[in-house]
Write a protein that holds these residues in place. Structure first.
Motif, PDB file in Angstrom:
ATOM      1  N   TYR A 283     -20.470  -5.936 -24.350  1.00  0.00           N
ATOM      2  CA  TYR A 283     -20.251  -6.367 -25.736  1.00  0.00           C
ATOM      3  C   TYR A 283     -18.932  -5.785 -26.228  1.00  0.00           C
ATOM      4  CZ  TYR A 283     -20.939  -6.596 -30.834  1.00  0.00           C
ATOM      5  OH  TYR A 283     -20.796  -6.836 -32.170  1.00  0.00           O
ATOM      6  N   GLY A 285     -16.711  -5.937 -29.924  1.00  0.00           N
ATOM      7  CA  GLY A 285     -16.646  -6.423 -31.288  1.00  0.00           C
ATOM      8  C   GLY A 285     -15.424  -5.860 -31.984  1.00  0.00           C
ATOM      9  N   HIS A 314     -16.921 -10.479 -30.325  1.00  0.00           N
ATOM     10  CA  HIS A 314     -17.663 -10.684 -31.567  1.00  0.00           C
ATOM     11  C   HIS A 314     -16.771 -10.239 -32.733  1.00  0.00           C
ATOM     12  CE1 HIS A 314     -21.556 -11.297 -29.443  1.00  0.00           C
ATOM     13  NE2 HIS A 314     -20.925 -10.591 -28.522  1.00  0.00           N
ATOM     14  N   PHE A 319     -23.359  -8.159 -38.722  1.00  0.00           N
ATOM     15  CA  PHE A 319     -24.120  -9.214 -39.386  1.00  0.00           C
ATOM     16  C   PHE A 319     -23.639  -9.379 -40.829  1.00  0.00           C
ATOM     17  CE2 PHE A 319     -28.127  -8.466 -36.604  1.00  0.00           C
ATOM     18  CZ  PHE A 319     -27.571  -9.235 -35.596  1.00  0.00           C
ATOM     19  N   GLU A 336     -26.174  -5.379 -35.404  1.00  0.00           N
ATOM     20  CA  GLU A 336     -25.720  -6.350 -34.402  1.00  0.00           C
ATOM     21  C   GLU A 336     -25.733  -5.731 -33.007  1.00  0.00           C
ATOM     22  OE1 GLU A 336     -22.628  -9.154 -35.486  1.00  0.00           O
ATOM     23  OE2 GLU A 336     -21.540  -8.627 -33.654  1.00  0.00           O
ATOM     24  N   ALA A 339     -29.377  -5.539 -31.809  1.00  0.00           N
ATOM     25  CA  ALA A 339     -29.882  -6.879 -31.473  1.00  0.00           C
ATOM     26  C   ALA A 339     -29.357  -7.328 -30.119  1.00  0.00           C
ATOM     27  CB  ALA A 339     -29.483  -7.875 -32.561  1.00  0.00           C
ATOM     28  N   TYR A 340     -28.070  -7.135 -29.889  1.00  0.00           N
ATOM     29  CA  TYR A 340     -27.491  -7.586 -28.620  1.00  0.00           C
ATOM     30  C   TYR A 340     -27.999  -6.740 -27.456  1.00  0.00           C
ATOM     31  CZ  TYR A 340     -24.188 -10.255 -25.871  1.00  0.00           C
ATOM     32  OH  TYR A 340     -23.647 -11.131 -24.965  1.00  0.00           O
ATOM     33  N   THR A 345     -28.590 -11.191 -26.819  1.00  0.00           N
ATOM     34  CA  THR A 345     -27.998 -12.300 -27.547  1.00  0.00           C
ATOM     35  C   THR A 345     -27.978 -11.941 -29.022  1.00  0.00           C
ATOM     36  OG1 THR A 345     -28.048 -14.695 -27.915  1.00  0.00           O
ATOM     37  CG2 THR A 345     -30.155 -13.546 -27.961  1.00  0.00           C
ATOM     38  N   ILE A 346     -27.307 -12.763 -29.814  1.00  0.00           N
ATOM     39  CA  ILE A 346     -27.335 -12.610 -31.260  1.00  0.00           C
ATOM     40  C   ILE A 346     -28.452 -13.502 -31.803  1.00  0.00           C
ATOM     41  CG2 ILE A 346     -26.046 -12.972 -33.402  1.00  0.00           C
ATOM     42  CD1 ILE A 346     -25.015 -10.646 -31.756  1.00  0.00           C
ATOM     43  N   TYR A 350     -27.904 -15.468 -37.111  1.00  0.00           N
ATOM     44  CA  TYR A 350     -26.631 -14.758 -37.248  1.00  0.00           C
ATOM     45  C   TYR A 350     -25.561 -15.236 -36.267  1.00  0.00           C
ATOM     46  CZ  TYR A 350     -29.127 -11.465 -40.244  1.00  0.00           C
ATOM     47  OH  TYR A 350     -29.845 -10.900 -41.263  1.00  0.00           O
ATOM     48  N   GLN A 351     -25.899 -16.192 -35.444  1.00  0.00           N
ATOM     49  CA  GLN A 351     -24.929 -16.676 -34.460  1.00  0.00           C
ATOM     50  C   GLN A 351     -23.787 -17.428 -35.146  1.00  0.00           C
ATOM     51  OE1 GLN A 351     -26.955 -18.985 -31.491  1.00  0.00           O
ATOM     52  NE2 GLN A 351     -28.109 -17.239 -30.697  1.00  0.00           N
TER      53      GLN A 351
END
Length: 363
Positions: A283, A285, A314, A319, A336, A339-340, A345-346, A350-351
C-alpha cells in the motif's frame, strides 16, 4: 500474546501452578472475541483478560479447581442474568473457554513452539477441536499449531489431526478473523505489517500514535532531526533522518510494507513518491488535494514513472469523513490503512478512481 507466553514459561520454570485459559468460540454478544487469553495462578492473580466482569470471575473459579489436573477442558458460559445482574451488563451471548493446566516442562513444549512461531512474525493459526463429532476425528481440546505454509508444526493432545483440519484452513496471508468450521475453532495470529511514514510533522506524528495502537510497526523518515526523534515517535522501531532521495533508497520494502507520504510540501511529496511508486509495497498513500496529486502525477509521468505504478497510489490519502483537525485527518488515514490491511481492498463505499486516469498522455 507474546508477553503472556513469556510469563507462562517463567511460571513453569519457577514451578508455580498456572492455568492457561483461552476464548475459543463465541456466539452472539460477548465482551471479548476468540483468541483472548488469560493466565490464572493458584493465588487467584491473573495476567491477561477474557473480558472482565462476572464471567471472568467464574472462569477463574472453575480454573482453580483444575489447576492441578492433568488434562484440559472446554467450558461453556451462557451470558445471561447469572453473569450480568450485578454490573448491569447482560450480553446474551455464549462463550466457550479452553482451560489448560500447565505444570511441567513437557506441558510447556507446545507453548514454546507457539512463542517461536509468533517471534518469526510470519503469521500462524491455532486449531482447536471443540466438537469431535463434527470434526470427525481428534478429541476435544486437541490443538494444532499451523505455520504460514499450512504445515502442522506442533500439537497438544494424543490423537491424529482430523481429516478436514487443513482442508478447512484459510490462508493466514488473507488475515482471516477467528472462525469455526466442522467442529474446529481456528484462532489466527497475523503477521505484523510495517508502516513507513514519510514526513514527521503533526499528521505523521499522530498517525504513528494511532497506527501503533492497532498493530503496525512504525518506521518514520524525515530530513529534520528536530521532528524525527524518539521523543516525538516513541513507538517507532526505526527512525531515518536524511535527505529523502538517499534515506528512502536504503529502505527494505516488502509485500507487507505500507507507506504513507505526508511531508511538509509538494516537492518533498513528489520526491518521495518518485522513489517509492515502483516499490513492492502493499500500500502506498499520499496526502494532498486532488489538484496537488494530479500535478505530482503529471510530473512523475513526464520523468518516466509508469502510469500503472501511479494508478496503485491511494491519493488523496484517507477516508472522506469530513476531517478538519489533525487528529481527524490521522484517524481517516489509519482507518484506510486498517481496512486495506484486514480486507486487502478499500470498502465499497470509500472506493475511488485513481486521479492518474484523469491525466492525458504527457510529453
Amino acid at each position: 500474546m507474546r508477553d503472556l507466553l513469556v510469563e507462562l514459561e517463567k511460571a513453569v520454570q519457577q514451578k508455580k501452578p498456572v492455568c492457561y485459559t483461552c476464548l475459543v468460540e463465541t456466539r452472539g454478544s460477548t465482551p471479548q472475541k476468540p483468541g483472548a487469553a488469560m493466565l490464572i495462578f493458584r493465588d487467584g492473580s491473573q495476567i491477561g483478560t477474557l473480558g472482565g466482569g462476572c464471567v471472568e470471575a467464574e472462569v477463574k473459579r472453575r480454573a482453580l479447581r483444575l489447576i492441578d489436573a492433568a488434562t484440559p477442558e472446554i467450558m461453556t458460559f451462557q451470558l445471561d442474568s447469572d453473569y450480568g445482574w450485578d454490573d448491569g451488563l447482560i450480553c446474551g451471548g455464549r462463550m466457550k473457554v479452553l482451560v489448560d493446566p500447565i505444570n511441567t516442562e513437557e506441558d510447556l513444549c507446545y507453548f514454546q513452539s507457539m512463542a517461536q512461531l509468533l517471534a518469526s512474525d510470519q503469521g500462524c493459526t491455532e486449531a482447536i477441536v471443540i466438537s469431535p463429532e463434527s470434526a470427525e476425528g481428534g478429541s476435544e481440546t486437541d490443538r494444532f499449531l499451523i505455520d504460514a505454509n499450512s504445515k502442522i508444526i506442533a500439537q497438544r493432545g494424543q490423537q491424529e489431526p482430523p481429516a478436514q483440519l487443513l482442508m478447512s484452513l484459510k490462508p493466514i496471508q488473507n488475515r482471516p478473523r477467528p472462525y469455526l468450521k466442522a467442529g474446529i475453532a481456528y484462532l489466527t495470529f497475523h503477521q505484523t505489517c510495517e508502516l513507513v511514514i514519510v514526513g514527521c510533522g503533526h499528521i505523521g506524528q499522530k498517525v504513528a500514535e494511532l497506527a501503533s495502537d492497532v498493530g503496525f510497526e512504525i518506521i518514520a523518515a524525515d530530513d529534520r532531526q528536530e521532528y524525527c526523534n524518539v521523543e516525538r515517535f516513541p513507538t517507532a522501531k526505526q527512525l531515518i533522518v536524511g535527505n529523502f532521495d538517499t534515506a528512502l533508497s536504503d529502505l527494505s520494502i516488502t509485500r507487507d510494507t505500507f507507506i504513507i507520504i505526508v511531508t511538509r510540501g509538494h516537492n518533498h511529496d513528489e520526491e518521495a513518491l518518485g522513489h517509492l511508486a515502483e516499490s513492492p509495497a502493499r500500500y502506498i498513500g499520499m496526502i494532498g488535494s486532488k489538484r496537488k496529486v494530479k500535478l505530482i502525477f503529471e510530473d512523475l509521468l513526464r520523468t518516466g514513472t509508469p502510469r500503472e505504478a501511479l494508478a496503485k497510489v491511494h491519493a488523496p490519502l484517507g477516508f472522506d469523513i469530513g476531517s478538519q483537525t489533525v487528529p481527524e485527518i490521522a484517524l481517516s488515514i489509519v482507518a484506510e490503512l486498517v481496512a486495506y490491511r484486514n480486507l486487502d481492498t478499500i470498502p465499497t463505499g470509500y472506493q475511488r478512481s485513481s486521479l492518474v486516469e484523469e491525466i492525458k498522455a504527457v510529453k
